[in-house]
Design a protein around this motif. Structure first.
Motif, PDB file in Angstrom:
ATOM      1  N   UNK A   1       7.274 -20.313  37.230  1.00 44.04           N
ATOM      2  CA  UNK A   1       6.551 -19.769  36.083  1.00 44.04           C
ATOM      3  C   UNK A   1       5.315 -20.633  35.840  1.00 44.04           C
ATOM      4  N   UNK A   2       4.404 -20.102  35.039  1.00 48.26           N
ATOM      5  CA  UNK A   2       3.197 -20.850  34.738  1.00 48.26           C
ATOM      6  C   UNK A   2       2.831 -20.690  33.274  1.00 48.26           C
ATOM      7  N   UNK A   3       2.168 -21.707  32.733  1.00 50.62           N
ATOM      8  CA  UNK A   3       1.663 -21.679  31.364  1.00 50.62           C
ATOM      9  C   UNK A   3       0.178 -22.032  31.447  1.00 50.62           C
ATOM     10  N   UNK A   4      -0.669 -21.023  31.395  1.00 48.52           N
ATOM     11  CA  UNK A   4      -2.099 -21.260  31.559  1.00 48.52           C
ATOM     12  C   UNK A   4      -2.684 -22.069  30.398  1.00 48.52           C
ATOM     13  N   UNK A   5      -2.073 -21.987  29.233  1.00 49.25           N
ATOM     14  CA  UNK A   5      -2.554 -22.766  28.087  1.00 49.25           C
ATOM     15  C   UNK A   5      -2.315 -24.261  28.295  1.00 49.25           C
ATOM     16  N   UNK A   6      -1.291 -24.595  29.077  1.00 47.95           N
ATOM     17  CA  UNK A   6      -0.961 -26.007  29.326  1.00 47.95           C
ATOM     18  C   UNK A   6      -1.358 -26.458  30.733  1.00 47.95           C
ATOM     19  N   UNK A   7      -1.975 -25.561  31.502  1.00 47.48           N
ATOM     20  CA  UNK A   7      -2.358 -25.891  32.883  1.00 47.48           C
ATOM     21  C   UNK A   7      -1.172 -26.431  33.678  1.00 47.48           C
ATOM     22  N   UNK A   8      -0.037 -25.782  33.511  1.00 47.81           N
ATOM     23  CA  UNK A   8       1.201 -26.299  34.106  1.00 47.81           C
ATOM     24  C   UNK A   8       1.966 -25.173  34.788  1.00 47.81           C
ATOM     25  N   UNK A   9       2.542 -25.509  35.939  1.00 48.66           N
ATOM     26  CA  UNK A   9       3.439 -24.609  36.644  1.00 48.66           C
ATOM     27  C   UNK A   9       4.813 -25.270  36.706  1.00 48.66           C
ATOM     28  N   UNK A  10       5.839 -24.443  36.629  1.00 46.44           N
ATOM     29  CA  UNK A  10       7.214 -24.934  36.585  1.00 46.44           C
ATOM     30  C   UNK A  10       8.027 -24.352  37.727  1.00 46.44           C
ATOM     31  N   UNK A  11       9.072 -25.066  38.083  1.00 49.97           N
ATOM     32  CA  UNK A  11      10.054 -24.540  39.028  1.00 49.97           C
ATOM     33  C   UNK A  11      11.436 -24.842  38.460  1.00 49.97           C
TER      34      UNK A  11
ATOM     35  N   UNK B   1      14.890 -32.784  49.053  1.00 51.93           N
ATOM     36  CA  UNK B   1      13.562 -32.866  49.669  1.00 51.93           C
ATOM     37  C   UNK B   1      12.587 -33.477  48.669  1.00 51.93           C
ATOM     38  N   UNK B   2      11.403 -33.776  49.157  1.00 51.88           N
ATOM     39  CA  UNK B   2      10.281 -34.059  48.270  1.00 51.88           C
ATOM     40  C   UNK B   2       9.608 -32.718  47.981  1.00 51.88           C
ATOM     41  N   UNK B   3       9.417 -32.429  46.714  1.00 52.13           N
ATOM     42  CA  UNK B   3       8.825 -31.159  46.287  1.00 52.13           C
ATOM     43  C   UNK B   3       7.362 -31.394  45.896  1.00 52.13           C
ATOM     44  N   UNK B   4       6.492 -30.566  46.457  1.00 52.99           N
ATOM     45  CA  UNK B   4       5.060 -30.700  46.255  1.00 52.99           C
ATOM     46  C   UNK B   4       4.502 -29.480  45.534  1.00 52.99           C
ATOM     47  N   UNK B   5       3.610 -29.739  44.615  1.00 49.22           N
ATOM     48  CA  UNK B   5       2.872 -28.706  43.927  1.00 49.22           C
ATOM     49  C   UNK B   5       1.604 -28.393  44.724  1.00 49.22           C
ATOM     50  N   UNK B   6       1.214 -27.119  44.725  1.00 53.11           N
ATOM     51  CA  UNK B   6       0.074 -26.648  45.500  1.00 53.11           C
ATOM     52  C   UNK B   6      -0.757 -25.704  44.642  1.00 53.11           C
ATOM     53  N   UNK B   7      -2.076 -25.874  44.708  1.00 53.73           N
ATOM     54  CA  UNK B   7      -2.996 -24.983  44.006  1.00 53.73           C
ATOM     55  C   UNK B   7      -3.990 -24.437  45.018  1.00 53.73           C
ATOM     56  N   UNK B   8      -4.111 -23.116  45.074  1.00 48.60           N
ATOM     57  CA  UNK B   8      -4.963 -22.488  46.078  1.00 48.60           C
ATOM     58  C   UNK B   8      -5.885 -21.458  45.445  1.00 48.60           C
ATOM     59  N   UNK B   9      -7.174 -21.519  45.845  1.00 51.43           N
ATOM     60  CA  UNK B   9      -8.154 -20.528  45.402  1.00 51.43           C
ATOM     61  C   UNK B   9      -9.187 -20.373  46.497  1.00 51.43           C
TER      62      UNK B   9
ATOM     63  N   UNK C   1      -9.340 -28.415  37.521  1.00 46.39           N
ATOM     64  CA  UNK C   1      -9.505 -27.080  38.104  1.00 46.39           C
ATOM     65  C   UNK C   1      -9.453 -26.041  37.001  1.00 46.39           C
ATOM     66  N   UNK C   2      -9.997 -24.857  37.299  1.00 45.64           N
ATOM     67  CA  UNK C   2      -9.851 -23.722  36.376  1.00 45.64           C
ATOM     68  C   UNK C   2      -8.502 -23.101  36.694  1.00 45.64           C
ATOM     69  N   UNK C   3      -7.489 -23.613  36.038  1.00 45.69           N
ATOM     70  CA  UNK C   3      -6.094 -23.343  36.404  1.00 45.69           C
ATOM     71  C   UNK C   3      -5.799 -21.852  36.493  1.00 45.69           C
ATOM     72  N   UNK C   4      -6.320 -21.068  35.562  1.00 45.81           N
ATOM     73  CA  UNK C   4      -5.885 -19.675  35.452  1.00 45.81           C
ATOM     74  C   UNK C   4      -6.278 -18.834  36.670  1.00 45.81           C
ATOM     75  N   UNK C   5      -7.232 -19.295  37.477  1.00 46.32           N
ATOM     76  CA  UNK C   5      -7.659 -18.498  38.634  1.00 46.32           C
ATOM     77  C   UNK C   5      -6.940 -18.903  39.915  1.00 46.32           C
ATOM     78  N   UNK C   6      -6.163 -19.978  39.853  1.00 51.53           N
ATOM     79  CA  UNK C   6      -5.504 -20.491  41.040  1.00 51.53           C
ATOM     80  C   UNK C   6      -4.136 -19.860  41.238  1.00 51.53           C
ATOM     81  N   UNK C   7      -3.813 -19.582  42.482  1.00 53.59           N
ATOM     82  CA  UNK C   7      -2.450 -19.304  42.874  1.00 53.59           C
ATOM     83  C   UNK C   7      -1.740 -20.647  42.965  1.00 53.59           C
ATOM     84  N   UNK C   8      -0.602 -20.757  42.284  1.00 49.60           N
ATOM     85  CA  UNK C   8       0.142 -22.013  42.245  1.00 49.60           C
ATOM     86  C   UNK C   8       1.431 -21.873  43.034  1.00 49.60           C
ATOM     87  N   UNK C   9       1.802 -22.931  43.712  1.00 45.68           N
ATOM     88  CA  UNK C   9       3.001 -22.857  44.531  1.00 45.68           C
ATOM     89  C   UNK C   9       3.759 -24.167  44.581  1.00 45.68           C
TER      90      UNK C   9
END
Length: 115
Positions: A70-80, A91-99, A27-35
């Motif tokens: 937080x997010x690091x667009x250079x690494x295409x990674x989101x953190x919690x 719980x089971x924690x899930x990553x979500x990408x929305x555009x 994905x084009x990470x930088x345009x996605x809302x990450x959750x």
């Protein structure tokens, strides 16, 4: 092929900390809302936190002040970053990408908070 791969889950004592990571590809990470969402046994999946492409963040009331996304667009990674963990955070924690109308999910990582 889109992939969201979560890592960093595990067993931690109450009051402890964990940092989850979600590495995205395809994905084009930088345009996605990450959750981050979570699902405890017997419960529906619920919203935890999100960060927009412009770095606006919002949180569920239950984690406000304890969790930081937080997010690091250079690494295409989101953190919690999760601090002051409670048993009810288990719980089971899930990553979500929305555009636009497109949504992708990771496979999830287990977080267990127990003494």
């Amino acid at each position: 092929q889109v992939q969201l791969v979560e890592s960093g889950g595990g067993l931690v004592q109450p009051g402890g900390s964990l940092r989850l990571s979600c590495a995205a590809s395809g994905i084009i990470f930088r345009v996605y809302k990450m959750g981050w969402y979570r699902q405890a046994p017997g419960n529906a999946r619920e919203f935890v936190a999100a960060i927009t492409p412009g770095d606006s963040m919002n949180y569920a009331d239950s984690v406000q002040g304890r969790f930081t996304i937080s997010r690091d667009n250079a690494k295409n990674t989101v953190y919690l970053q999760m601090n002051s963990l409670k048993p009810e955070d288990t719980a089971v924690y899930y990553c979500n990408a929305a555009y636009s109308y497109t949504v992708h999910w990771g496979q999830g990582t287990q977080v267990t908070v127990s003494s």
